[in-house]
Scaffold this motif. Sequence first.
Motif, mmCIF file in Angstrom:
data_model
loop_
_atom_site.group_PDB
_atom_site.id
_atom_site.type_symbol
_atom_site.label_atom_id
_atom_site.label_comp_id
_atom_site.label_asym_id
_atom_site.label_seq_id
_atom_site.Cartn_x
_atom_site.Cartn_y
_atom_site.Cartn_z
ATOM 1 N N SER A 1 51.348 39.484 2.858
ATOM 2 C CA SER A 1 50.076 38.567 3.166
ATOM 3 C C SER A 1 50.150 37.336 2.981
ATOM 4 C CB SER A 1 48.715 39.214 2.528
ATOM 5 O OG SER A 1 48.901 39.582 1.156
ATOM 6 N N CYS A 2 50.661 36.889 1.819
ATOM 7 C CA CYS A 2 50.838 35.487 1.441
ATOM 8 C C CYS A 2 51.800 34.751 2.239
ATOM 9 C CB CYS A 2 51.375 35.421 -0.047
ATOM 10 S SG CYS A 2 51.438 33.765 -0.514
ATOM 11 N N PHE A 3 52.947 35.095 2.505
ATOM 12 C CA PHE A 3 54.084 34.555 3.505
ATOM 13 C C PHE A 3 53.019 34.454 5.022
ATOM 14 C CE2 PHE A 3 56.722 35.172 7.331
ATOM 15 C CZ PHE A 3 57.534 34.169 6.995
ATOM 16 N N THR A 4 52.581 35.454 5.520
ATOM 17 C CA THR A 4 52.002 35.408 6.817
ATOM 18 C C THR A 4 50.813 34.371 6.869
ATOM 19 O OG1 THR A 4 52.176 37.949 7.094
ATOM 20 C CG2 THR A 4 51.020 36.866 8.606
ATOM 21 N N MET A 5 50.031 34.528 5.884
ATOM 22 C CA MET A 5 48.971 33.173 5.668
ATOM 23 C C MET A 5 49.852 31.617 5.724
ATOM 24 S SD MET A 5 45.602 34.706 3.600
ATOM 25 C CE MET A 5 46.591 34.884 2.228
ATOM 26 N N THR A 6 50.450 31.735 5.025
ATOM 27 C CA THR A 6 51.440 30.460 4.806
ATOM 28 C C THR A 6 52.093 29.926 6.075
ATOM 29 O OG1 THR A 6 51.871 30.853 2.474
ATOM 30 C CG2 THR A 6 53.279 29.192 3.603
ATOM 31 N N LEU A 7 52.682 30.800 6.864
ATOM 32 C CA LEU A 7 53.245 30.602 8.186
ATOM 33 C C LEU A 7 52.026 30.102 9.152
ATOM 34 C CD1 LEU A 7 55.373 30.357 10.064
ATOM 35 C CD2 LEU A 7 55.392 32.766 10.451
ATOM 36 N N TYR B 1 49.064 28.933 8.450
ATOM 37 C CA TYR B 1 48.833 27.644 7.977
ATOM 38 C C TYR B 1 49.957 26.299 8.729
ATOM 39 C CZ TYR B 1 48.507 23.305 5.061
ATOM 40 O OH TYR B 1 48.244 21.913 4.853
ATOM 41 N N ILE B 2 51.230 26.869 8.479
ATOM 42 C CA ILE B 2 52.178 25.851 8.869
ATOM 43 C C ILE B 2 52.262 25.584 10.441
ATOM 44 C CG2 ILE B 2 54.838 25.353 8.888
ATOM 45 C CD1 ILE B 2 54.812 26.702 6.059
ATOM 46 N N LEU B 3 52.144 26.911 11.055
ATOM 47 C CA LEU B 3 51.993 26.704 12.332
ATOM 48 C C LEU B 3 51.039 25.710 12.857
ATOM 49 C CD1 LEU B 3 52.630 30.477 13.266
ATOM 50 C CD2 LEU B 3 54.151 28.484 14.036
ATOM 51 N N GLY B 4 49.811 25.927 12.224
ATOM 52 C CA GLY B 4 48.427 25.144 12.864
ATOM 53 C C GLY B 4 48.898 23.665 12.523
ATOM 54 N N GLU B 5 49.592 23.169 11.185
ATOM 55 C CA GLU B 5 49.721 21.834 10.928
ATOM 56 C C GLU B 5 50.716 21.338 12.104
ATOM 57 O OE1 GLU B 5 48.647 19.820 8.054
ATOM 58 O OE2 GLU B 5 47.210 21.383 8.601
ATOM 59 N N ASN B 6 51.516 22.233 12.697
ATOM 60 C CA ASN B 6 52.341 21.720 13.818
ATOM 61 C C ASN B 6 52.013 22.035 15.109
ATOM 62 O OD1 ASN B 6 55.159 20.880 12.351
ATOM 63 N ND2 ASN B 6 54.326 22.416 11.195
ATOM 64 N N GLY B 7 50.728 22.186 15.281
ATOM 65 C CA GLY B 7 50.248 22.395 16.696
ATOM 66 C C GLY B 7 50.350 23.752 17.380
ATOM 67 N N PHE B 8 50.608 24.563 16.505
ATOM 68 C CA PHE B 8 50.635 26.164 17.047
ATOM 69 C C PHE B 8 49.896 27.009 16.663
ATOM 70 C CE2 PHE B 8 54.925 24.293 17.018
ATOM 71 C CZ PHE B 8 55.352 24.254 18.549
ATOM 72 N N SER B 9 49.443 27.999 17.340
ATOM 73 C CA SER B 9 48.479 29.139 16.921
ATOM 74 C C SER B 9 49.265 30.443 17.408
ATOM 75 C CB SER B 9 47.065 28.809 17.683
ATOM 76 O OG SER B 9 46.507 30.174 17.090
ATOM 77 N N ALA B 10 49.303 31.554 16.297
ATOM 78 C CA ALA B 10 49.766 32.646 16.646
ATOM 79 C C ALA B 10 49.101 33.500 17.491
ATOM 80 C CB ALA B 10 50.800 33.518 15.373
ATOM 81 N N ASP B 11 49.497 34.308 18.579
ATOM 82 C CA ASP B 11 48.750 35.380 18.967
ATOM 83 C C ASP B 11 48.826 36.310 18.112
ATOM 84 O OD1 ASP B 11 48.137 34.138 21.237
ATOM 85 O OD2 ASP B 11 50.049 34.493 22.326
ATOM 86 N N GLN B 12 49.959 36.749 17.236
ATOM 87 C CA GLN B 12 50.238 37.680 16.239
ATOM 88 C C GLN B 12 51.235 37.300 15.273
ATOM 89 O OE1 GLN B 12 49.983 42.003 17.652
ATOM 90 N NE2 GLN B 12 51.427 42.387 16.020
#
Length: 137
Positions: free
Chosen positions: A56-62, A64-75
Amino acid sequence: MQSTIKAVWQGSFKQGNGQFATENSKLSNSAFRPSYVENDGTFTNPEELLAAAHASCFTMTLSYILGENGFSADQLETSVSLIISNNVITNSNLSLQAKIDGITEEEFRNLALKAKEMCPVGNVLKAESSLEATLIL
């Protein structure tokens, strides 16, 4: 930030059982027993909790990083497999499958590796940590 959990154990190691209480979670009052005991689904064990924390920690961290780089994960779906040898956790292996529109394979791998390095739970582990990341196209 501080997180506190209280664990209480009653009885012998082999026949006893434990329960832990959390400050801010529905996990409070969950039962735990050693990992070698056959699990009927009514309790967990420290290894399972550690794997859940790392995933869960890794997934939330990723995320966050995706958002900081202009991406949003569908899943983002992460599983963790702990390797235990002679009562020592030697590896915590992450396996990630992600669906993210507009990201290249190289961007995805770089951001996933950055999340692995930034994950607070992964950083506290003295075990080697590996990552298998799959982008679903």
